[in-house]
Scaffold this active site. Structure first.
Site, PDB file in Angstrom:
ATOM      1  N   HIS A 302      10.584  31.567 -30.111  1.00 45.83           N
ATOM      2  CA  HIS A 302      10.630  32.005 -28.712  1.00 45.83           C
ATOM      3  C   HIS A 302       9.558  31.248 -27.935  1.00 45.83           C
ATOM      4  CE1 HIS A 302       9.874  35.412 -25.564  1.00 45.83           C
ATOM      5  NE2 HIS A 302      10.451  34.341 -25.043  1.00 45.83           N
ATOM      6  N   PHE A 374       3.337  36.355 -12.295  1.00 43.94           N
ATOM      7  CA  PHE A 374       3.446  35.559 -13.517  1.00 43.94           C
ATOM      8  C   PHE A 374       4.292  34.310 -13.268  1.00 43.94           C
ATOM      9  CE2 PHE A 374       6.121  34.578 -17.234  1.00 43.94           C
ATOM     10  CZ  PHE A 374       5.137  34.119 -18.099  1.00 43.94           C
ATOM     11  N   ASN A 375       5.398  34.443 -12.545  1.00 43.97           N
ATOM     12  CA  ASN A 375       6.227  33.278 -12.231  1.00 43.97           C
ATOM     13  C   ASN A 375       5.464  32.244 -11.406  1.00 43.97           C
ATOM     14  OD1 ASN A 375       8.576  33.984 -13.599  1.00 43.97           O
ATOM     15  ND2 ASN A 375       9.371  35.187 -11.883  1.00 43.97           N
ATOM     16  N   ASP A 376       4.551  32.711 -10.553  1.00 40.96           N
ATOM     17  CA  ASP A 376       3.758  31.772  -9.751  1.00 40.96           C
ATOM     18  C   ASP A 376       2.829  30.929 -10.615  1.00 40.96           C
ATOM     19  OD1 ASP A 376       4.961  32.674  -7.449  1.00 40.96           O
ATOM     20  OD2 ASP A 376       3.374  34.116  -6.977  1.00 40.96           O
ATOM     21  N   TYR A 378       3.574  29.228 -13.053  1.00 44.08           N
ATOM     22  CA  TYR A 378       4.224  27.973 -13.443  1.00 44.08           C
ATOM     23  C   TYR A 378       3.875  26.845 -12.465  1.00 44.08           C
ATOM     24  CZ  TYR A 378       7.211  29.897 -17.125  1.00 44.08           C
ATOM     25  OH  TYR A 378       7.677  30.461 -18.290  1.00 44.08           O
ATOM     26  N   GLU A 574      11.593  44.321 -23.392  1.00 45.35           N
ATOM     27  CA  GLU A 574      10.205  44.151 -22.956  1.00 45.35           C
ATOM     28  C   GLU A 574       9.844  45.209 -21.920  1.00 45.35           C
ATOM     29  OE1 GLU A 574       7.200  40.518 -21.622  1.00 45.35           O
ATOM     30  OE2 GLU A 574       9.320  40.393 -21.119  1.00 45.35           O
ATOM     31  N   HIS A 593      11.026  40.119 -27.927  1.00 43.95           N
ATOM     32  CA  HIS A 593      10.157  41.213 -27.470  1.00 43.95           C
ATOM     33  C   HIS A 593      10.480  42.536 -28.167  1.00 43.95           C
ATOM     34  CE1 HIS A 593       8.195  38.627 -24.661  1.00 43.95           C
ATOM     35  NE2 HIS A 593       9.297  38.393 -23.973  1.00 43.95           N
ATOM     36  N   MET A 651       1.354  27.606 -22.186  1.00 41.64           N
ATOM     37  CA  MET A 651       0.624  27.175 -21.001  1.00 41.64           C
ATOM     38  C   MET A 651      -0.043  28.356 -20.303  1.00 41.64           C
ATOM     39  SD  MET A 651       2.012  24.977 -17.718  1.00 41.64           S
ATOM     40  CE  MET A 651       2.924  26.337 -16.969  1.00 41.64           C
TER      41      MET A 651
END
Length: 686
Positions: A302, A374-376, A378, A574, A593, A651
């Site tokens: 994963h 969290f998406n930000d 990236y 999750e 998850h 990352m």
């Protein structure tokens, strides 16, 4: 494939089950936004009422002296205690066929002769005989449902529960490889992984999507008459009936009580085994040649390709690219095309001034319960331009930088020798051209690593595309996702890049924030995909069913042609409702998850019985939904669920190399649980 036969009485019960399940489902949808960290079933093991009831029942059972009563007690005692190996009637001098087969297998003979504790007695289930009969029927039917859906889609169902089911039905168990998935064999030394001279010929079939599912017709005339090719197509009504039964099952009191007790027993069984055999396992660990923490094979099942590198790796590559390509045109805007130097000047920064901290891609405590933040992460330095340049396959430079980073990660895996990964690439369903662009990027950059295979993730963001009028309805999104790969399967020579790319894909994933409240209950009254024109997003179950349905048809076609098949392996459990896990139990080969399994003892026990693999990511969960100390990973491992550790997004969560972090986490698993590397290697969910 064996079919589940229901009696007339059971069919009558199904209507009541369906009504009860709809109430349960409605309750789940209503409470979907809530995120409980403590299971409502984590109660004290000693319950006075059930304890007194059990004592009274035992007294009544012992008071019976008839031969028929004794036989009945022995029968239920055998069914309760003998859970490790399916048993049949045997004498004291002759082994059963299954016992004899297992004891003579090479794997069994290599396992040390550990000390074991045996439970004896006529009564060992923890529930009344009447409840036990209800529980057994329910669990049996649930396992039959999963076996049916796995075999129809050529996904995996373990031999051990299959043997149990055949033993209950009184039928001999025979391994049938016709239902097994097909994987692309590893590339041989000196062989070109991108060769196109061996692609199969065109079959000339016609395709048509009907009610969200692709149907295959042998000719245009057959398509006009609506006479599809004889393949296993899904039946929505049957799926909903099976789902309603499982919904009712996980809400039944006796089943919850029994599952809770069995899970407690499994956990205690592991602790007793650890106390009795710690020294034997330590001795085996030291005597195991050529295996230690550093050369124990590890598979990251994963991991997302856009975050497969660590922060230092990304920062180093950004600085290197600026040093080499400062004057290269790398980014296009409506006004003008920008060189790399001009792009950084526009962002008012210089690469040499950047640090890991200023790169700001690490998901800290500020992302907890905030999937949007969290998406930000990236976006390096918070700039979407850098994400588009370095972490995308479709950009002004055709994803060259992203391909280079991935190949560097692959080189690190090869150098580590015992590290493998399965990165995920995205197909959004916004355009049918996405598959062509992605496969062209893959082949043009010759992205091949013997330590890597690939997954396709489908983000559940139809609502975003619909709100911007990119899609007229949900059915169009399904067409964009599945029709191109059906066409490449029927006529590989017309789609050479995509055909080669599909050989390296092992399965499909469904990704997004599970805690989003959908407000939709999937039922027979739900709109068909071509009727779903509203801007709201379909539910998780809606997505999962139509993905599974198309994968099932696609796998049947590809297996018929001798091509590799695909597994359905979604992010699941999750956050959100328990219905996500229930849907995955029916449709998914394995999941990622699975945290919410701790909220449902029945589903948790079913995942144990069916040995459904779960790729868990404690570091990822710690930054998003569940604190590290509360993660059920260790508890699931001790109970015997099939779990593996994964990185998810190095990352965002790691500072060191992926394989170094993996080593530390696997070291933790070995030390805490006492598993020698050889045993860990045999039990990894690949």
């Amino acid at each position: 494939m064996p079919l589940l036969k229901l009696s007339a009485e059971e069919k009558q019960i199904d209507d009541a089950m369906r009504s009860f399940a709809e109430k349960v489902f409605a309750s789940e949808v209503k409470d979907e936004g809530g995120r409980q960290e403590i299971s409502p079933f984590d109660v004290d093991e000693i319950c006075p009422i059930s304890h007194l009831e059990m004592q009274a029942h035992i007294f009544q059972m012992e008071a019976r002296s008839t031969l028929e009563g004794r036989r009945k007690r022995r029968f239920f005692g055998r069914k309760t205690v003998n859970l490790s190996i399916p048993q049949s009637e045997t004498s004291s001098t002759k082994m059963s066929h299954i016992d004899e087969y297992i004891s003579s297998s090479p794997t069994y003979q290599t396992v040390p002769d550990f000390q074991r504790v045996q439970i004896t007695g006529d009564y060992a289930s923890g529930v009344t005989v009447e409840d036990f009969e209800v529980v057994c029927k329910g669990l049996y039917r649930a396992l039959c449902i999963r076996e049916k859906y796995m075999q129809k889609s050529f996904q995996r169902f373990p031999n051990t529960p299959s043997k149990y089911l055949r033993n209950i039905e009184g039928e001999p168990w025979v391994a049938n490889e016709n239902f097994y998935p097909v994987f692309t064999p590893p590339v041989k030394k000196g062989e070109d992984p991108f060769r196109t001279d061996d692609l199969p010929e065109n079959l000339g079939y016609h395709l048509r999507m009907k009610d969200g599912v692709v149907y295959i017709y042998p000719s245009e005339a057959a398509a006009s008459k609506d006479e599809p090719k004889l393949l296993p197509y899904p039946n929505l009504d049957t799926f909903l009936d099976d789902m309603n039964f499982l919904l009712a099952l996980i809400a039944q009191g006796p089943v919850k009580t029994y599952a809770h007790r069995r899970l407690k027993f499994l956990s205690s069984k592991f602790q007793v085994h650890e106390m009795l055999n710690e020294m034997d396992e330590l001795k085996e660990l030291k005597n195991n040649p050529h295996r230690d923490f550093y050369n124990c094979r590890k598979v990251d099942t994963h991991i997302h390709a856009a975050a497969c590198m660590n922060q230092k790796h990304l920062l180093r590559f950004i600085k290197k690219s600026y040093q080499v390509d400062a004057d290269r045109v790398v980014y296009g805007t409506k006004e003008k095309n920008l060189t790399l130097k001009e792009l950084f000047a526009k962002l008012k920064m210089h690469p040499y001034d950047l640090t890991v901290d200023s790169l700001d891609v690490h998901a800290g405590r500020q992302t907890f319960q905030r999937f949007d933040k969290f998406n930000d992460k990236y976006n390096p330095v918070g700039a979407s331009e850098l994400r588009d340049l370095y972490l995308k396959t479709d950009n002004y430079i055709d994803g060259e930088y992203f391909a280079t980073i991935i190949k560097e990660v692959g080189t690190d895996l090869v150098e580590a020798k015992y590290q493998h990964a399965e990165p995920r690439l995205s197909i959004y369903g916004r355009s049918p051209d996405e598959w062509r662009k992605l496969s062209t990027w893959f082949v043009r950059n010759r992205i091949h690593c013997p330590n890597m295979t690939w997954m396709i993730q489908i983000p559940r963001i139809y609502d975003v595309f619909r709100s911007k009028n990119f899609l007229p309805h949900f059915g169009k999104m399904l067409e964009n996702i599945f029709l191109p790969i059906f066409e490449a399967t029927i006529n590989p020579q017309a789609h050479p890049d995509l055909s080669i790319f599909l050989k390296r894909i092992s399965g499909f994933d469904s990704v997004d924030d599970e805690s989003k409240h959908s407000g939709h209950m999937f039922s027979s009254k739900s709109p068909k995909p071509h009727e779903w024109t509203m801007e709201s997003n379909p539910s998780y179950t809606y997505y999962a069913y139509y993905m599974y349905a198309n994968i099932m048809v696609l796998n049947s076609l590809r297996k018929e042609r001798g091509m590799n098949t695909f597994l359905f392996r979604p992010h699941c459990g999750e956050a959100g409702a328990l219905t996500h896990l229930l849907t995955a139990f029916m449709t998914a080969d394995n999941i990622s998850h699975g945290l919410n399994l701790k909220k449902s003892p029945v589903l948790q026990y079913l995942f144990f019985l069916a040995q459904i693999p779960i790729a868990m990511s404690p570091l990822s969960n710690n930054s998003l939904f569940l604190e590290y100390a509360k993660n059920p990973f260790l508890d699931f491992l001790q109970k015997g669920l099939m779990i593996s550790l994964s990185t998810d997004d190095p990352m965002q969560f790691h500072f060191t190399k992926v394989h170094e972090r993996n080593l530390k986490r696997y070291e933790y698993i070995l030390l805490v649980c006492g598993f020698p590397p050889r045993i860990l290697e045999l039990n990894q969910a690949i």
